[in-house]
Design a protein around this motif. Sequence first.
Motif, short mmCIF file in Angstrom:
data_model
loop_
_atom_site.label_atom_id
_atom_site.label_comp_id
_atom_site.label_asym_id
_atom_site.label_seq_id
_atom_site.Cartn_x
_atom_site.Cartn_y
_atom_site.Cartn_z
N THR A 1 12.96 -26.16 34.60
CA THR A 1 11.52 -25.93 35.18
C THR A 1 11.01 -27.15 35.40
N PHE A 2 10.24 -27.20 36.44
CA PHE A 2 9.54 -28.46 36.84
C PHE A 2 8.18 -28.23 37.33
N MET A 3 7.32 -29.11 37.00
CA MET A 3 6.14 -29.00 37.71
C MET A 3 5.54 -30.16 38.32
N LYS A 4 4.85 -30.20 39.20
CA LYS A 4 4.03 -31.12 40.08
C LYS A 4 2.68 -30.99 40.29
N ILE A 5 1.73 -31.91 39.84
CA ILE A 5 0.31 -31.77 39.95
C ILE A 5 -0.14 -33.10 40.47
N ASP A 6 -0.72 -33.25 41.75
CA ASP A 6 -1.35 -34.41 42.23
C ASP A 6 -0.21 -35.52 42.41
N GLY A 7 0.98 -35.08 42.92
CA GLY A 7 1.92 -35.83 43.19
C GLY A 7 2.90 -36.65 42.02
N VAL A 8 2.50 -35.93 40.93
CA VAL A 8 3.21 -36.38 39.74
C VAL A 8 4.27 -35.02 39.21
N ARG A 9 5.49 -35.52 38.88
CA ARG A 9 6.54 -34.62 38.70
C ARG A 9 6.72 -34.46 37.24
N THR A 10 6.75 -33.33 36.56
CA THR A 10 7.14 -33.59 35.17
C THR A 10 8.27 -32.51 34.85
N VAL A 11 9.08 -32.73 34.17
CA VAL A 11 10.14 -31.91 33.86
C VAL A 11 9.78 -30.95 32.55
N LEU A 12 9.76 -29.94 32.58
CA LEU A 12 9.34 -28.91 31.52
C LEU A 12 10.34 -28.46 30.59
N HIS A 13 11.56 -28.27 31.35
CA HIS A 13 12.87 -27.51 30.74
C HIS A 13 13.92 -28.21 31.53
N THR A 14 14.97 -28.61 30.91
CA THR A 14 16.27 -28.97 31.42
C THR A 14 17.46 -27.86 30.96
N SER A 15 17.92 -27.05 31.79
CA SER A 15 18.74 -25.79 31.46
C SER A 15 19.95 -26.59 30.83
N SER A 16 20.42 -25.71 29.98
CA SER A 16 21.71 -26.04 29.19
C SER A 16 22.56 -24.82 29.22
N ALA A 17 23.96 -24.84 29.02
CA ALA A 17 24.98 -23.88 28.89
C ALA A 17 24.65 -22.71 27.91
N ASP A 18 23.79 -22.99 26.76
CA ASP A 18 23.37 -22.14 25.86
C ASP A 18 22.10 -21.09 26.04
N ASP A 19 21.46 -21.47 27.10
CA ASP A 19 20.24 -20.89 27.47
C ASP A 19 20.54 -19.12 27.69
N ILE A 20 21.40 -18.76 28.19
CA ILE A 20 21.75 -17.30 28.60
C ILE A 20 21.94 -16.70 27.16
N GLN A 21 23.01 -17.27 26.37
CA GLN A 21 23.38 -16.63 25.12
C GLN A 21 21.91 -16.56 24.13
N ASN A 22 21.06 -17.75 24.23
CA ASN A 22 20.11 -17.75 23.32
C ASN A 22 19.05 -16.49 23.86
N ALA A 23 18.91 -16.48 25.07
CA ALA A 23 18.12 -15.43 25.53
C ALA A 23 18.43 -13.98 25.07
N PHE A 24 19.67 -13.52 25.11
CA PHE A 24 20.20 -12.33 24.65
C PHE A 24 19.96 -12.20 22.90
N THR A 25 20.18 -13.37 22.38
CA THR A 25 19.98 -13.38 21.06
C THR A 25 18.31 -13.03 20.66
N ALA A 26 17.79 -13.75 21.38
CA ALA A 26 16.12 -13.59 21.09
C ALA A 26 15.68 -12.20 21.49
N GLN A 27 16.16 -11.53 22.54
CA GLN A 27 15.94 -10.17 22.75
C GLN A 27 16.30 -9.23 21.87
N LEU A 28 17.43 -9.49 21.12
CA LEU A 28 17.75 -8.71 20.00
C LEU A 28 17.28 -8.74 18.87
N ALA A 29 16.54 -10.12 18.58
CA ALA A 29 15.63 -10.15 17.46
C ALA A 29 14.43 -9.62 17.67
N ASP A 30 13.88 -9.58 18.62
CA ASP A 30 12.58 -8.62 19.43
C ASP A 30 12.72 -7.50 19.05
#
Length: 330
Positions: A256-285
């Motif tokens: 996830t990347f944001m740009k405001i007034d020419g300045v780019r900010t990295v908000l999240h860098t994807s990892s191999a665990d992201d998909i499994q973590n999402a399914f685990t969080a969905q089950l916890a929900d």
Amino acid sequence: MMRLGIIGAGAVAGFHAQGIADIAGLTLTAVCDLNAETAGNVAQPWGASVYTDYQEMLTGGVVDAVVINTPHSLHKDMVVAAASHGVHVLVEKPMATTLEDAKIMEAACEAAGVVMVVGMIQHFMAEKLALMAALQSGVLGRVLMIHDYRSTDYRPGSRPDWFFDKAVSGGGAFINIGAHCLDRSLWIGGAPAVRITSSTLNRFGAPVETDGTMELRLANDVQLRITIVSDTPENIDEVLVVGERGTITADPRRGTFMKIDGVRTVLHTSSADDIQNAFTAQLADFHAAVRGAAPAVSGTHAKHVVELVLAAYESAQSGESVELTPALVR
């Protein structure tokens, strides 16, 4: 300990099984699939029982809740059956292929006193959560426009045959991939849709739509465009959000990347665990919802996604915009 079963041992069943194993208070006790070997591949690592008949699994007294991960048109009968046995349900998106079926599912669960949650995995993906956190901070100001662009593969033979049988799947790329896009874009946009215009393509000799676009206006005047294209040179899965003061992109393969007034900010860098973590969080929900908490995704939102898919098909066929009646979604 809540005993879970999985009905349908397809592509994401392994993510569900691992998520169940990772959450205290949950245990996988049964896996059902028409193909016993397929069910066994998911069940074996966790010592779960194997079934080829979901009714037999429900009557066996081995589950308190089930994850329904089957072809779309089967959801209604399976949810109703689970409810009749007092079994809670996490049903994969799309909730159903008709609004009538969705309402029957809700009524059955309400009458039985069981919880039904619709699995909308986008609400648990790390890159989307980072995007939403930035929007909620107010740093971008009001959201003005969203472009959701996603690739897929709807060449016959590229996926199981049921995806190409409209009676079973409910349609093609729109109801399958488009449901994800509608879900996340409505969530990001912050309001239900009041108008939709769409067009579709049927390529590769496929009996269902393989590509298409949807243009929507949300109730808060956010403009939304969704583009789905099959068999692209590179995989694409990007949401672009245009705000008053800047832009954000979210892509599960990059981050996830944001740009405001020419300045780019990295908000999240994807990892191999992201998909499994999402399914685990969905089950916890889901687990929390069974214990009385409000789920992250409401039934109203899940039904609205179905409503919009059906309206998109209507618009593509007629060549006209479809106005959405607000009674369902307000």
